[in-house]
Design an enzyme around this catalytic site. Sequence first.
Site, mmCIF file in Angstrom:
data_model
loop_
_atom_site.group_PDB
_atom_site.id
_atom_site.type_symbol
_atom_site.label_atom_id
_atom_site.label_comp_id
_atom_site.label_asym_id
_atom_site.label_seq_id
_atom_site.Cartn_x
_atom_site.Cartn_y
_atom_site.Cartn_z
ATOM 1 N N GLY A 15 0.778 -1.231 0.000
ATOM 2 C CA GLY A 15 0.000 0.000 0.000
ATOM 3 C C GLY A 15 0.810 1.281 0.000
ATOM 4 O O GLY A 15 0.280 2.345 0.336
ATOM 5 N N SER A 16 2.072 1.219 -0.425
ATOM 6 C CA SER A 16 2.863 2.457 -0.375
ATOM 7 C C SER A 16 2.360 3.487 -1.394
ATOM 8 O O SER A 16 2.411 4.693 -1.133
ATOM 9 C CB SER A 16 4.350 2.170 -0.571
ATOM 10 N N ASN A 17 1.843 3.033 -2.537
ATOM 11 C CA ASN A 17 1.256 3.992 -3.485
ATOM 12 C C ASN A 17 -0.048 4.567 -2.955
ATOM 13 O O ASN A 17 -0.336 5.747 -3.146
ATOM 14 C CB ASN A 17 1.038 3.330 -4.847
ATOM 15 N N MET A 63 -3.611 -7.356 -7.396
ATOM 16 C CA MET A 63 -3.044 -8.522 -8.066
ATOM 17 C C MET A 63 -4.075 -9.374 -8.811
ATOM 18 O O MET A 63 -3.859 -10.565 -9.023
ATOM 19 C CB MET A 63 -2.285 -9.381 -7.044
ATOM 20 N N ARG A 64 -5.181 -8.771 -9.201
ATOM 21 C CA ARG A 64 -6.178 -9.519 -9.976
ATOM 22 C C ARG A 64 -6.505 -8.789 -11.279
ATOM 23 O O ARG A 64 -6.584 -7.567 -11.286
ATOM 24 C CB ARG A 64 -7.452 -9.710 -9.158
ATOM 25 N N ASN A 113 -3.830 2.080 -13.640
ATOM 26 C CA ASN A 113 -2.898 1.213 -12.914
ATOM 27 C C ASN A 113 -1.503 1.823 -13.001
ATOM 28 O O ASN A 113 -1.210 2.597 -13.904
ATOM 29 C CB ASN A 113 -2.897 -0.180 -13.567
ATOM 30 N N HIS A 166 2.603 0.570 -13.063
ATOM 31 C CA HIS A 166 3.411 -0.625 -13.289
ATOM 32 C C HIS A 166 4.896 -0.254 -13.243
ATOM 33 O O HIS A 166 5.297 0.756 -13.826
ATOM 34 C CB HIS A 166 3.063 -1.245 -14.650
HETATM 35 C C1 GRF Z 1 4.034 -1.217 -7.297
HETATM 36 O O1 GRF Z 1 5.389 -1.446 -7.574
HETATM 37 C C2 GRF Z 1 3.234 -1.090 -8.550
HETATM 38 O O2 GRF Z 1 3.954 -0.576 -9.608
HETATM 39 C C3 GRF Z 1 2.814 -2.517 -8.823
HETATM 40 O O3 GRF Z 1 2.603 -3.076 -7.550
HETATM 41 C C4 GRF Z 1 3.403 -2.405 -6.584
HETATM 42 C C5 GRF Z 1 2.510 -1.994 -5.462
HETATM 43 O O4 GRF Z 1 3.251 -1.482 -4.381
HETATM 44 N N1 GRF Z 1 1.652 -2.562 -9.677
HETATM 45 P P1 GRF Z 1 2.511 -0.830 -3.129
HETATM 46 O O5 GRF Z 1 1.556 -1.885 -2.567
HETATM 47 O O6 GRF Z 1 1.801 0.388 -3.598
HETATM 48 O O7 GRF Z 1 3.616 -0.528 -2.156
#
Ligand code: GRF
Length: 194
Positions: free
Chosen positions: A12-14, A92-93, A109, A111
Amino acid sequence: MVKIAILGSGKGSNCRAILESIRGGKLRAEAVVVISDVLDAPILEIAREFGAPNAWLPPGQFRTRFEPRIEAQLVDMLSDAGAEFIVLAGFMRVLKAPMLAAFPRRIVNIHPSLLPKYPGLEAWQQALAAGERITGVTVHYVDELIDHGDIIAQREVPVLDGDTPESLHARIQEVEHVLYPDALSQIFSRLQKF
Ligand code: GRF
């Protein structure tokens, strides 16, 4: 103010970076719900820390997608929350017809590579193994394929001598945390003109 939902399965860092941007007034949006398919995912804890409504969606029998019945339930949860725009952050789905039809060009999304290079898992590791000197981050619209769909924003990240998968991933994530809120801000300023 765009009402967003954030969907994630992990750290969840994003999600944290986006909620911080909202709190700091840099991103004009309201997080109306954070949803995870993983009951004990840290992303749900982060949502609680920020006082954002949050929910666990029991994922059903498949590992990388939902049964149509469960995906329809996800659409209902998002509609009930009033979500207008869906932000995937480590979700992840793979999303299919029910979600794509309910939110046309309203799902994005992030990536950890310069798409179309290295879709799929551990993209930083793929770039490292291929001997790339530059990789990066991509924000894109979501379609029915994995890590595919129109590209909204990209930023390069250098691969340094001696990088390990961990060190490269950490450098990529720092860039993600700036690029994602920035890209959302740009998308939302365009949306609000219509
Ligand atoms: C990120 O590296 C994103 O690019 C990928 O999954 C990761 C999620 O990281 N799709 P976080 O859970 O937001 O830390």
